[in-house]
Design a protein around this motif. Sequence first.
Motif, PDB file in Angstrom:
ATOM      1  N   VAL A 161      35.430  20.399 -41.297  1.00  9.72           N
ATOM      2  CA  VAL A 161      34.378  19.393 -41.484  1.00  9.72           C
ATOM      3  C   VAL A 161      33.086  20.050 -41.978  1.00  9.72           C
ATOM      4  CG1 VAL A 161      32.824  17.841 -40.221  1.00  9.72           C
ATOM      5  CG2 VAL A 161      35.309  17.699 -39.862  1.00  9.72           C
ATOM      6  N   ASN A 162      32.733  21.177 -41.404  1.00 10.36           N
ATOM      7  CA  ASN A 162      31.494  21.835 -41.816  1.00 10.36           C
ATOM      8  C   ASN A 162      31.556  22.316 -43.262  1.00 10.36           C
ATOM      9  OD1 ASN A 162      30.237  21.377 -39.395  1.00 10.36           O
ATOM     10  ND2 ASN A 162      30.700  23.402 -38.531  1.00 10.36           N
ATOM     11  N   ALA A 163      32.731  22.766 -43.691  1.00  7.21           N
ATOM     12  CA  ALA A 163      32.867  23.188 -45.096  1.00  7.21           C
ATOM     13  C   ALA A 163      32.723  21.988 -46.028  1.00  7.21           C
ATOM     14  CB  ALA A 163      34.205  23.886 -45.300  1.00  7.21           C
ATOM     15  N   LEU A 164      33.303  20.846 -45.637  1.00 10.16           N
ATOM     16  CA  LEU A 164      33.134  19.624 -46.431  1.00 10.16           C
ATOM     17  C   LEU A 164      31.660  19.256 -46.542  1.00 10.16           C
ATOM     18  CD1 LEU A 164      36.013  17.424 -44.927  1.00 10.16           C
ATOM     19  CD2 LEU A 164      35.886  18.197 -47.304  1.00 10.16           C
ATOM     20  N   LEU A 165      30.965  19.288 -45.409  1.00  7.55           N
ATOM     21  CA  LEU A 165      29.549  18.896 -45.406  1.00  7.55           C
ATOM     22  C   LEU A 165      28.715  19.848 -46.261  1.00  7.55           C
ATOM     23  CD1 LEU A 165      29.164  17.941 -41.622  1.00  7.55           C
ATOM     24  CD2 LEU A 165      29.207  16.361 -43.577  1.00  7.55           C
ATOM     25  N   GLU A 166      29.065  21.115 -46.270  1.00  5.57           N
ATOM     26  CA  GLU A 166      28.311  22.073 -47.083  1.00  5.57           C
ATOM     27  C   GLU A 166      28.563  21.838 -48.573  1.00  5.57           C
ATOM     28  OE1 GLU A 166      25.885  23.940 -46.869  1.00  5.57           O
ATOM     29  OE2 GLU A 166      26.045  24.985 -48.795  1.00  5.57           O
ATOM     30  N   VAL A 186      31.622   2.927 -42.141  1.00  6.87           N
ATOM     31  CA  VAL A 186      32.065   3.853 -41.097  1.00  6.87           C
ATOM     32  C   VAL A 186      30.839   4.259 -40.286  1.00  6.87           C
ATOM     33  CG1 VAL A 186      33.007   6.161 -40.664  1.00  6.87           C
ATOM     34  CG2 VAL A 186      34.039   4.682 -42.421  1.00  6.87           C
ATOM     35  N   THR A 187      30.941   4.087 -38.963  1.00  9.35           N
ATOM     36  CA  THR A 187      29.742   4.291 -38.128  1.00  9.35           C
ATOM     37  C   THR A 187      29.891   5.424 -37.121  1.00  9.35           C
ATOM     38  OG1 THR A 187      30.499   2.622 -36.558  1.00  9.35           O
ATOM     39  CG2 THR A 187      29.022   1.877 -38.318  1.00  9.35           C
ATOM     40  N   ASP A 188      31.059   6.094 -37.110  1.00  7.00           N
ATOM     41  CA  ASP A 188      31.187   7.243 -36.194  1.00  7.00           C
ATOM     42  C   ASP A 188      31.741   8.442 -36.959  1.00  7.00           C
ATOM     43  OD1 ASP A 188      33.824   6.511 -36.533  1.00  7.00           O
ATOM     44  OD2 ASP A 188      34.343   6.643 -34.416  1.00  7.00           O
ATOM     45  N   GLY A 189      31.596   9.612 -36.347  1.00  5.75           N
ATOM     46  CA  GLY A 189      32.103  10.827 -36.972  1.00  5.75           C
ATOM     47  C   GLY A 189      31.114  11.449 -37.944  1.00  5.75           C
ATOM     48  N   PRO A 190      31.484  12.596 -38.525  1.00  4.13           N
ATOM     49  CA  PRO A 190      30.550  13.393 -39.340  1.00  4.13           C
ATOM     50  C   PRO A 190      30.147  12.741 -40.660  1.00  4.13           C
ATOM     51  CG  PRO A 190      32.589  14.613 -38.824  1.00  4.13           C
ATOM     52  CD  PRO A 190      32.792  13.216 -38.380  1.00  4.13           C
ATOM     53  N   PHE A 191      30.926  11.738 -41.118  1.00  2.00           N
ATOM     54  CA  PHE A 191      30.687  11.163 -42.443  1.00  2.00           C
ATOM     55  C   PHE A 191      30.050   9.783 -42.379  1.00  2.00           C
ATOM     56  CE2 PHE A 191      34.446  13.898 -42.303  1.00  2.00           C
ATOM     57  CZ  PHE A 191      33.973  14.963 -43.040  1.00  2.00           C
ATOM     58  N   ALA A 192      29.633   9.391 -41.174  1.00  2.00           N
ATOM     59  CA  ALA A 192      28.975   8.102 -40.994  1.00  2.00           C
ATOM     60  C   ALA A 192      27.608   8.113 -41.657  1.00  2.00           C
ATOM     61  CB  ALA A 192      28.833   7.788 -39.504  1.00  2.00           C
ATOM     62  N   ARG A 193      27.205   6.952 -42.139  1.00  2.00           N
ATOM     63  CA  ARG A 193      25.920   6.818 -42.835  1.00  2.00           C
ATOM     64  C   ARG A 193      24.764   7.294 -41.977  1.00  2.00           C
ATOM     65  NH1 ARG A 193      22.544   7.295 -45.714  1.00  2.00           N
ATOM     66  NH2 ARG A 193      21.577   5.905 -47.222  1.00  2.00           N
ATOM     67  N   GLY A 194      24.852   7.010 -40.672  1.00  2.00           N
ATOM     68  CA  GLY A 194      23.751   7.328 -39.775  1.00  2.00           C
ATOM     69  C   GLY A 194      23.446   8.815 -39.707  1.00  2.00           C
ATOM     70  N   GLY A 195      24.450   9.654 -39.941  1.00  2.00           N
ATOM     71  CA  GLY A 195      24.240  11.100 -39.897  1.00  2.00           C
ATOM     72  C   GLY A 195      23.503  11.624 -41.110  1.00  2.00           C
ATOM     73  N   ASN A 196      23.448  10.782 -42.162  1.00  2.00           N
ATOM     74  CA  ASN A 196      22.698  11.112 -43.386  1.00  2.00           C
ATOM     75  C   ASN A 196      23.194  12.377 -44.080  1.00  2.00           C
ATOM     76  OD1 ASN A 196      20.787   9.997 -45.045  1.00  2.00           O
ATOM     77  ND2 ASN A 196      19.190  11.421 -44.390  1.00  2.00           N
ATOM     78  N   ARG A 197      24.464  12.678 -43.888  1.00  2.00           N
ATOM     79  CA  ARG A 197      25.011  13.877 -44.530  1.00  2.00           C
ATOM     80  C   ARG A 197      26.128  13.532 -45.525  1.00  2.00           C
ATOM     81  NH1 ARG A 197      26.413  17.732 -39.487  1.00  2.00           N
ATOM     82  NH2 ARG A 197      27.352  15.779 -38.795  1.00  2.00           N
ATOM     83  N   TRP A 198      26.388  12.236 -45.709  1.00  2.00           N
ATOM     84  CA  TRP A 198      27.515  11.866 -46.563  1.00  2.00           C
ATOM     85  C   TRP A 198      27.168  10.617 -47.379  1.00  2.00           C
ATOM     86  CZ3 TRP A 198      31.250  15.288 -47.178  1.00  2.00           C
ATOM     87  CH2 TRP A 198      32.369  14.914 -47.944  1.00  2.00           C
ATOM     88  N   SER A 234      25.559  20.753 -51.231  1.00  2.00           N
ATOM     89  CA  SER A 234      25.246  21.539 -52.428  1.00  2.00           C
ATOM     90  C   SER A 234      25.494  20.778 -53.723  1.00  2.00           C
ATOM     91  CB  SER A 234      26.090  22.817 -52.432  1.00  2.00           C
ATOM     92  OG  SER A 234      27.455  22.520 -52.671  1.00  2.00           O
ATOM     93  N   GLY A 235      26.168  19.606 -53.637  1.00  2.00           N
ATOM     94  CA  GLY A 235      26.464  18.846 -54.850  1.00  2.00           C
ATOM     95  C   GLY A 235      27.824  19.157 -55.455  1.00  2.00           C
ATOM     96  N   ARG A 236      28.477  20.211 -54.972  1.00  2.00           N
ATOM     97  CA  ARG A 236      29.775  20.578 -55.560  1.00  2.00           C
ATOM     98  C   ARG A 236      30.826  19.514 -55.261  1.00  2.00           C
ATOM     99  NH1 ARG A 236      30.967  26.472 -53.411  1.00  2.00           N
ATOM    100  NH2 ARG A 236      32.669  26.456 -54.931  1.00  2.00           N
ATOM    101  N   TYR A 237      30.744  18.914 -54.090  1.00  2.00           N
ATOM    102  CA  TYR A 237      31.762  17.913 -53.730  1.00  2.00           C
ATOM    103  C   TYR A 237      31.809  16.786 -54.756  1.00  2.00           C
ATOM    104  CZ  TYR A 237      34.685  14.946 -50.787  1.00  2.00           C
ATOM    105  OH  TYR A 237      35.728  14.178 -50.314  1.00  2.00           O
ATOM    106  N   ASP A 238      30.641  16.302 -55.151  1.00  2.00           N
ATOM    107  CA  ASP A 238      30.610  15.121 -56.028  1.00  2.00           C
ATOM    108  C   ASP A 238      31.156  15.409 -57.427  1.00  2.00           C
ATOM    109  OD1 ASP A 238      29.668  13.532 -54.007  1.00  2.00           O
ATOM    110  OD2 ASP A 238      27.564  13.613 -54.635  1.00  2.00           O
ATOM    111  N   THR A 239      31.174  16.671 -57.850  1.00  2.00           N
ATOM    112  CA  THR A 239      31.779  16.961 -59.151  1.00  2.00           C
ATOM    113  C   THR A 239      33.276  16.668 -59.127  1.00  2.00           C
ATOM    114  OG1 THR A 239      32.264  19.306 -58.705  1.00  2.00           O
ATOM    115  CG2 THR A 239      30.082  18.778 -59.586  1.00  2.00           C
ATOM    116  N   PHE A 240      33.904  16.840 -57.969  1.00  2.00           N
ATOM    117  CA  PHE A 240      35.331  16.513 -57.861  1.00  2.00           C
ATOM    118  C   PHE A 240      35.546  15.001 -57.931  1.00  2.00           C
ATOM    119  CE2 PHE A 240      35.149  20.786 -56.173  1.00  2.00           C
ATOM    120  CZ  PHE A 240      36.334  21.354 -56.615  1.00  2.00           C
ATOM    121  N   VAL A 241      34.650  14.238 -57.315  1.00  2.00           N
ATOM    122  CA  VAL A 241      34.761  12.775 -57.360  1.00  2.00           C
ATOM    123  C   VAL A 241      34.621  12.297 -58.801  1.00  2.00           C
ATOM    124  CG1 VAL A 241      33.916  10.602 -56.424  1.00  2.00           C
ATOM    125  CG2 VAL A 241      33.704  12.693 -55.063  1.00  2.00           C
ATOM    126  N   THR A 242      33.659  12.875 -59.511  1.00  2.00           N
ATOM    127  CA  THR A 242      33.422  12.486 -60.907  1.00  2.00           C
ATOM    128  C   THR A 242      34.634  12.782 -61.775  1.00  2.00           C
ATOM    129  OG1 THR A 242      31.063  12.928 -60.637  1.00  2.00           O
ATOM    130  CG2 THR A 242      31.897  12.826 -62.890  1.00  2.00           C
TER     131      THR A 242
END
Lengths: 130, 275
Positions: free
Chosen positions: B19-24, B115-127, B28-36
């Motif tokens: 999870v921490n590697a995903l969040l990093e 999604v409101t729980d877990g590391p990717f929830a909007r409230g955590g502001n990291r995803w 850094s913006g690298r994740y979204d290049t895969f989505v694109t």
Amino acid sequence: MSSITRRRALGVAAGAAGAAAGLAAAGSATAAAPRATAPEAEPAPASFDEVYQGRRIKGGPSHGGDHHGGHHGGGYSVTIDGRELHVMRNADGTWISVINHYEPVATPRALARAAVRELQGAPLVPLTLA
Amino acid sequence: MTVRKNQATLSADEKRRFVNALLELKRSGRYDTFVTTHNAFIMSDTDNGDRVGHRSPSFLPWHRRFLIQFEEALRSVDPAVTLPYWDWTADRTSRSSLWAPDFLGGTGRARDGQVTDGPFARGGNRWTINVRVDGRDYLRRDLGAGGRQLPTRAEVESALAMETYDTAPWNSASDGFRNHLEGWRGVNLHNRVHVWVGGQMGTGASPNDPVFWLHHAFVDKLWADWQARHPRSTYLPAAGTANVVDLGDTMRPWNDVTPADMLDHTRHYTFDTAA
């Protein structure tokens, strides 16, 4: 946030992947891909124009060139509140959109309605990058 | 050697590091290049035109290369991390530990699918969902909506039993293992799982949901399982096919890798079970 064209998006994608692959020209090759044509045996679907769950959905023959979003609906385009929904026709004559990509439906009207339900009031936007 | 594990067997520490590697990568913006990249191929792969990532024989080698690149990105953040796979024939409800708050978080709330729980929830502001097709910038899911069911082991077996990899016309109308696994025909395996998760997973921008990688890691494993079961079958088509990636053709966007290069996954990783 800026909206970008499909050609630009592909350039970005190729550049991102190309960081590892050492390749940057893939975007133009893809953007030049020929437009798909509807299966010859399939009749052209009927046009429609209706309000569904408060959203104006329209579908019919498309005109003009391959601008934003591209057309892979065999010359047929669909809009929701005036904004283009990227649609594609499958080889068996069924339809998918960028909103409901993995679940084909029988007609463009059913496709537009499915997108409206999925959107829950949210507007369609061109592919965006932060 | 990289070993890909069943997500159900991960320790708390392994989950946390993944999870921490995903969040990093996201930060850094690298994740979204895969989505694109994924969305660009989804929108341009067509049944009667050029097709590379989807609805074509190269669906499996394209995603294998895509996952290897993503796994390399994760490991550049934390070398201990590998891609887990989600065996959806076994962990088939929204109560699975996969969807717990210490891993991917659960289904979305009724009002807006958020999604409101877990590391990717909007409230955590990291995803934040940046690469998107509609105005919503939060992760959404609707696990098992409408009473939908995930594919069963018996349905997987029926696809694994097919001897032929793929057939003309090499698109969403084809018979054979690839298209039954991809899901445009027959029992529908891969496509159905995207729909079962719902939210972004049902759209062209499906890698916005981290479960995309665990789903495709299992699809990739099923390809390896099929290869082990049919040693005399191989990737098709062999050569000279218009609009389609033949065995020795290079695949966009990398243009330096062919399906033939991707046939042996053990050059890159192994699975925690005997294939």
